[in-house]
Scaffold this motif. Structure first.
Motif, short mmCIF file in Angstrom:
data_model
loop_
_atom_site.label_atom_id
_atom_site.label_comp_id
_atom_site.label_asym_id
_atom_site.label_seq_id
_atom_site.Cartn_x
_atom_site.Cartn_y
_atom_site.Cartn_z
N GLU A 129 0.84 -1.20 0.00
CA GLU A 129 0.00 0.00 0.00
C GLU A 129 0.87 1.25 0.00
OE1 GLU A 129 -3.43 1.57 -0.46
OE2 GLU A 129 -3.86 -0.18 0.80
N ILE A 130 1.91 1.25 0.83
CA ILE A 130 2.82 2.39 0.91
C ILE A 130 3.58 2.57 -0.40
CG2 ILE A 130 4.83 3.33 2.12
CD1 ILE A 130 3.93 1.72 4.58
N ALA A 131 4.08 1.46 -0.94
CA ALA A 131 4.86 1.53 -2.18
C ALA A 131 4.06 2.13 -3.31
CB ALA A 131 5.35 0.13 -2.56
N ARG A 191 11.57 -2.90 -2.83
CA ARG A 191 12.81 -2.97 -2.05
C ARG A 191 13.03 -1.70 -1.25
NH1 ARG A 191 18.19 -4.96 -4.99
NH2 ARG A 191 16.88 -6.83 -5.02
N TRP A 192 12.81 -0.55 -1.88
CA TRP A 192 13.01 0.72 -1.18
C TRP A 192 12.01 0.86 -0.04
CZ3 TRP A 192 16.53 4.28 -0.54
CH2 TRP A 192 16.18 5.52 -0.02
N THR A 193 10.77 0.44 -0.25
CA THR A 193 9.74 0.53 0.78
C THR A 193 10.11 -0.32 1.98
OG1 THR A 193 8.06 0.86 -0.92
CG2 THR A 193 7.28 0.27 1.27
N THR A 194 10.50 -1.56 1.74
CA THR A 194 10.91 -2.45 2.84
C THR A 194 12.09 -1.85 3.59
OG1 THR A 194 10.18 -4.37 1.58
CG2 THR A 194 11.73 -4.77 3.38
N ASP A 195 13.01 -1.29 2.84
CA ASP A 195 14.20 -0.68 3.42
C ASP A 195 13.83 0.52 4.30
OD1 ASP A 195 17.22 -0.54 3.30
OD2 ASP A 195 16.72 1.48 2.62
N GLY A 253 4.23 0.88 -10.02
CA GLY A 253 5.57 1.32 -9.66
C GLY A 253 6.67 0.30 -9.81
N CYS A 254 6.34 -0.97 -10.05
CA CYS A 254 7.38 -2.01 -10.10
C CYS A 254 8.03 -2.04 -11.48
CB CYS A 254 6.78 -3.38 -9.77
SG CYS A 254 8.06 -4.67 -9.62
N MET A 255 9.36 -2.11 -11.50
CA MET A 255 10.11 -2.10 -12.75
C MET A 255 10.85 -3.42 -12.98
SD MET A 255 9.45 0.73 -14.19
CE MET A 255 10.74 0.88 -15.43
N HIS A 256 10.47 -4.47 -12.27
CA HIS A 256 11.13 -5.76 -12.47
C HIS A 256 10.87 -6.25 -13.89
CE1 HIS A 256 13.05 -9.34 -10.75
NE2 HIS A 256 12.28 -10.04 -11.58
N PRO A 257 11.90 -6.67 -14.63
CA PRO A 257 11.70 -7.05 -16.03
C PRO A 257 10.65 -8.14 -16.20
CG PRO A 257 14.04 -6.90 -15.53
CD PRO A 257 13.32 -6.77 -14.22
N SER A 258 9.82 -8.01 -17.23
CA SER A 258 8.74 -8.96 -17.45
C SER A 258 9.26 -10.36 -17.73
CB SER A 258 7.84 -8.48 -18.59
OG SER A 258 8.59 -8.34 -19.79
#
Length: 376
Positions: free
Chosen positions: A44-46, A54-58, A300-305
């Motif tokens: 939800e925050i991300a 990863r940044w959110t968890t961090d 917001g996720c940029m992980h390659p498809s």
């Protein structure tokens, strides 16, 4: 403005930035404590903050640690006595320590932190941690060896940075070997700089066996328009896992390739159809969705498809195994979709609508296969 006024203004604004960063961390810590036990609450925050997972968890880990184990550090940040980087250094360096040892390190480092640069404070913190917990340092060094890995970071202008996380002695030996070979190969008539030769040596060592033939076959996914291939256009191509590349590089990479047809909408650039004449349908469909989605579809996720799961928007067998009911989701966001109250729909092929547990709505539109992506 006089010089002294400029310096005073800089000091004032940086202290204000530090204050608001501290307040943001306090809010984040309070929310994380309130959501304790809820799986994937960070999604939800991300989505709301346009942060990666990863940044959110961090950031959540940092906020909780400063609020609970390092309260003096958070207070110092709030007062502008240290900046965010220095607060982060204390968090990173004391994470493995017990609460008592972390408090001891915090007190000793903060006594000098205000008068030091970030680099100086980082060195001081490492020395203090090793001094207060020598046995723990040795154990952590052994554990760190198990975390060795490699990675790739995209940078601008058809370039990327490849890195390896290795034990210090191995990293130093690798660097020394590359340097020695480069110095031996670099002649006065070589137009390349020594740094350029080092980079070329590094690539040669990884990609080729001694007889200059690669022992490992690597598949790259490159998307390029027919007009660019024929030299009639300078439209950029797309390298999967990296992003836009120049027309010249796309043509070079396409020079020795297996061709697969991909039809796009001439107006929007969205992928419409993937030709199946060369493949069995499942393989063709998989590649089509990879090319259409380009990245994980979660906001917001940029992980390659092509490194993600293909997920049925409407669960099979109620939903079909088709492009209109498939989407690329990284493993983490695949779990978020199925284990939480997030609602996902695909009203049109490639267009994904999300409703978060908090009632926020997000959309991911099909991204042009070649060209600028649409707004978030």
């Amino acid at each position: 403005m006089e010089a002294v006024e400029v310096l005073d203004a800089l000091d004032y604004h940086h202290k204000q930035i530090a204050y608001h960063q501290a307040q943001s961390l306090r809010v984040l810590a309070d929310y994380a404590i309130a959501c304790e036990g809820e799986e994937f609450f960070d999604a939800e925050i991300a989505a709301a903050m346009r942060w990666t997972s990863r940044w959110t968890t961090d950031q959540i880990a940092l906020a909780l640690d400063l609020a609970s184990r390092l309260p003096q550090t958070l207070d110092a940040l709030e007062k502008g006595e240290i900046d965010f980087y220095k607060a982060r250094v204390l968090h990173d360096q004391t994470m493995p320590l017990s609460a008592d040892l972390a408090a001891e390190v915090e007190a000793r480092v903060l006594a000098k932190a205000a008068g030091q640069t970030g680099a100086q404070m980082r060195q001081l913190t490492r020395r203090v941690v090793m001094k207060v917990d020598p046995e723990g340092h040795r154990e952590r060094a052994e554990e760190r060896k198990k975390q060795r890995c490699t990675g790739l970071d995209a940078v601008e202008d058809d370039m990327a940075r490849i890195w390896a996380f290795l034990p210090a002695h191995l990293a130093a030996a690798c660097s020394a070997r590359v340097d020695a070979i480069a110095r031996q190969a670099h002649t006065p008539s070589d137009p390349r700089t020594l740094d350029q030769v080092r980079a070329d040596v590094f690539a040669d060592l990884l990609l080729a066996t001694p007889d200059k033939t690669s022992a490992v076959k690597v598949e790259l996914y490159v998307t390029v328009s027919a007009a660019t291939l024929m030299g009639l256009s300078s439209q950029p191509g797309e390298l999967a896992g990296y992003g836009p590349i120049t027309a010249e590089l796309a043509r070079n990479l396409a020079g020795d390739a297996t061709w697969r047809r991909l039809l796009t909408d001439p107006t929007t650039g969205e992928a419409l159809e993937f030709g199946t004449s060369t493949y069995r349908p499942p393989a063709a469909l998989r590649r089509f969705v990879w090319m259409r989605d380009r990245t994980c579809r979660f906001p917001g996720c940029m992980h390659p498809s092509h490194e993600s799961d293909l997920d049925h928007t409407v669960p099979f067998p109620r939903g079909s195994t088709s492009a209109a009911n498939l989407g690329a989701f990284c493993r983490r966001h695949h779990r978020v979709k199925h284990r939480t109250a997030w609602q996902v729909s695909q009203p049109n092929p490639g267009r994904f609508c999300f409703r978060s547990p908090a009632g926020k709505n997000y959309e991911r539109h099909p991204e042009p296969v070649l060209g600028d992506p649409p707004p978030f």
